[in-house]
Design a protein around this motif. Structure first.
Motif, short mmCIF file in Angstrom:
data_model
loop_
_atom_site.label_atom_id
_atom_site.label_comp_id
_atom_site.label_asym_id
_atom_site.label_seq_id
_atom_site.Cartn_x
_atom_site.Cartn_y
_atom_site.Cartn_z
N GLN A 1 0.85 -1.18 0.00
CA GLN A 1 0.00 0.00 0.00
C GLN A 1 0.89 1.24 0.00
N VAL A 2 0.39 2.34 -0.59
CA VAL A 2 1.19 3.56 -0.75
C VAL A 2 0.35 4.76 -0.32
N TRP A 3 1.00 5.69 0.37
CA TRP A 3 0.36 6.94 0.78
C TRP A 3 1.26 8.10 0.36
N GLY A 4 0.66 9.19 -0.11
CA GLY A 4 1.40 10.41 -0.43
C GLY A 4 1.05 11.52 0.55
N TRP A 5 2.03 12.32 0.97
CA TRP A 5 1.80 13.39 1.93
C TRP A 5 2.98 14.34 1.88
N THR A 6 2.89 15.44 2.60
CA THR A 6 4.00 16.40 2.63
C THR A 6 4.34 16.76 4.07
N ARG A 7 5.58 17.21 4.27
CA ARG A 7 6.07 17.60 5.59
C ARG A 7 6.71 18.98 5.47
N PRO A 8 6.28 19.97 6.27
CA PRO A 8 6.93 21.28 6.22
C PRO A 8 8.32 21.19 6.83
N MET A 9 9.32 21.69 6.10
CA MET A 9 10.72 21.56 6.52
C MET A 9 11.41 22.91 6.48
N SER A 10 12.10 23.24 7.56
CA SER A 10 12.96 24.41 7.57
C SER A 10 14.31 24.05 6.94
N ARG A 11 15.12 25.06 6.72
CA ARG A 11 16.47 24.82 6.18
C ARG A 11 17.28 23.92 7.13
N GLY A 12 17.19 24.19 8.43
CA GLY A 12 17.92 23.38 9.39
C GLY A 12 17.45 21.93 9.40
N VAL B 1 14.94 30.23 3.34
CA VAL B 1 15.90 31.10 4.05
C VAL B 1 15.24 31.60 5.33
N GLY B 2 16.10 32.00 6.30
CA GLY B 2 15.56 32.52 7.55
C GLY B 2 14.68 31.49 8.23
N GLY B 3 13.49 31.93 8.64
CA GLY B 3 12.55 31.03 9.31
C GLY B 3 11.53 30.39 8.39
N SER B 4 11.74 30.50 7.08
CA SER B 4 10.75 29.96 6.14
C SER B 4 10.83 28.43 6.08
N THR B 5 9.77 27.83 5.57
CA THR B 5 9.73 26.38 5.38
C THR B 5 9.27 26.06 3.97
N ILE B 6 9.47 24.82 3.58
CA ILE B 6 8.99 24.33 2.30
C ILE B 6 8.37 22.96 2.52
N GLU B 7 7.36 22.63 1.75
CA GLU B 7 6.69 21.34 1.88
C GLU B 7 7.51 20.28 1.12
N LEU B 8 8.06 19.33 1.86
CA LEU B 8 8.82 18.24 1.26
C LEU B 8 7.87 17.07 1.03
N PRO B 9 7.65 16.67 -0.23
CA PRO B 9 6.70 15.59 -0.49
C PRO B 9 7.31 14.22 -0.22
N TYR B 10 6.51 13.37 0.40
CA TYR B 10 6.92 12.00 0.70
C TYR B 10 5.92 11.00 0.13
N VAL B 11 6.42 9.81 -0.14
CA VAL B 11 5.59 8.65 -0.40
C VAL B 11 5.93 7.62 0.66
N THR B 12 4.93 7.16 1.39
CA THR B 12 5.13 6.08 2.35
C THR B 12 4.75 4.77 1.68
N LYS B 13 5.70 3.84 1.64
CA LYS B 13 5.47 2.53 1.03
C LYS B 13 5.47 1.48 2.14
N ALA B 14 4.38 0.73 2.24
CA ALA B 14 4.25 -0.28 3.29
C ALA B 14 3.96 -1.64 2.67
N TYR B 15 4.53 -2.66 3.30
CA TYR B 15 4.39 -4.04 2.82
C TYR B 15 4.10 -4.94 4.02
N ARG B 16 3.22 -5.91 3.84
CA ARG B 16 2.94 -6.85 4.93
C ARG B 16 2.81 -8.27 4.38
N GLY B 17 3.30 -9.20 5.17
CA GLY B 17 3.24 -10.61 4.80
C GLY B 17 2.94 -11.45 6.04
#
Length: 249
Positions: free
Chosen positions: A182-193, A230-246
């Motif tokens: 199963q796969v999920w798409g989402w984003t995470r706000p990320m600062s430069r640090g 820059v500074g205190g700004s953030t950007i949305e880093l897109p992720y895909v979560t891939k999960a497998y079960r057996g």
């Protein structure tokens, strides 16, 4: 360049940046891993193997299940203990778990199965699972369809996990056969640090020579300037979560 074993055991030296830079796991993805084992009114017995700082452990605990954490690095387990007090911790690996036979409903690994010998690991997971128990594997992977994300990955160097998943399903061996996905798409706000910490938490960067680390940080800083983080700004880093079960027979 560091060996595969050195890279797999390098994370304790970077536990702080791992906790800061790595994303949490979506609750719905973890629920999906464990859902086939659910019975009304009963907490599951789960081992989080390669638990690191406890990012997957805390989601499982939050679902009300009984979880133990296993990792080969005592420094990572110390960070986990601070983040998720009360969870039992053990030094071990997927190939050698200090747990009794048939004692668990599920064994899960987050960002970790690519470090495991699939034959030995599958056999050992089968040993500690009860009949019908579940093996769950999960990865958060950056979505490189955006050019800046793809460029960031090129600067940091690709990981063995990303290569394995690009080649198809993660390998398993008896007593496991096919894996559901199963796969999920989402984003995470990320600062430069946080973006720099995410890079510093990768095994290739942790074990790199000083001049290579400097190159990576310099090129990432130039990229972040270009995209306006820059500074205190953030950007949305897109992720895909891939999960497998057996399921164990």
């Amino acid at each position: 360049m560091a060996t595969r074993d050195e890279m797999s055991r390098s994370f304790g030296a970077a536990a702080g940046v791992y906790e800061s830079g790595r994303p949490d796991y979506p609750t719905e993805a973890v629920q999906w891993l464990l859902e086939p084992m659910r019975e009304p009114g009963r907490a599951l017995r789960v081992a989080d193997v390669g638990a690191g700082t406890g990012k997957l452990t805390r989601v499982i605990a939050g679902l009300g299940d009984d979880v133990v954490a296993i990792d080969p690095d005592s420094e990572m387990l110390a960070a986990l203990h601070a983040a998720v007090p009360g969870v039992p911790t053990f030094v071990g690996t997927a190939e050698r778990m200090p747990l009794p036979d048939a004692s668990l409903d599920a064994v899960v690994l987050g960002q970790a199965w690519h470090w495991v010998d699939a034959i030995r690991g599958s056999l050992e997971v089968g040993r500690v699972l009860r009949s019908g128990g579940m093996l769950g594997l999960i990865w958060n992977v950056r979505d490189e369809r955006l050019p800046w994300v793809r460029r960031m990955s090129e600067i940091m160097h690709g990981s063995s996990a990303e290569q394995m998943l690009a080649d198809g399903h993660p390998p398993v061996a008896p007593p496991f056969s096919t894996l559901d996905e199963q796969v999920w798409g989402w984003t995470r706000p990320m600062s430069r640090g946080a973006l720099q910490d995410m890079a510093r938490s990768r095994s290739y960067v942790i074990t790199a020579a000083p001049e290579e680390k400097e190159r990576i940080e310099t090129e990432l800083d130039l990229l972040f300037d270009e995209i306006g983080v820059v500074g205190g700004s953030t950007i949305e880093l897109p992720y895909v979560t891939k999960a497998y079960r057996g399921q164990r027979p």
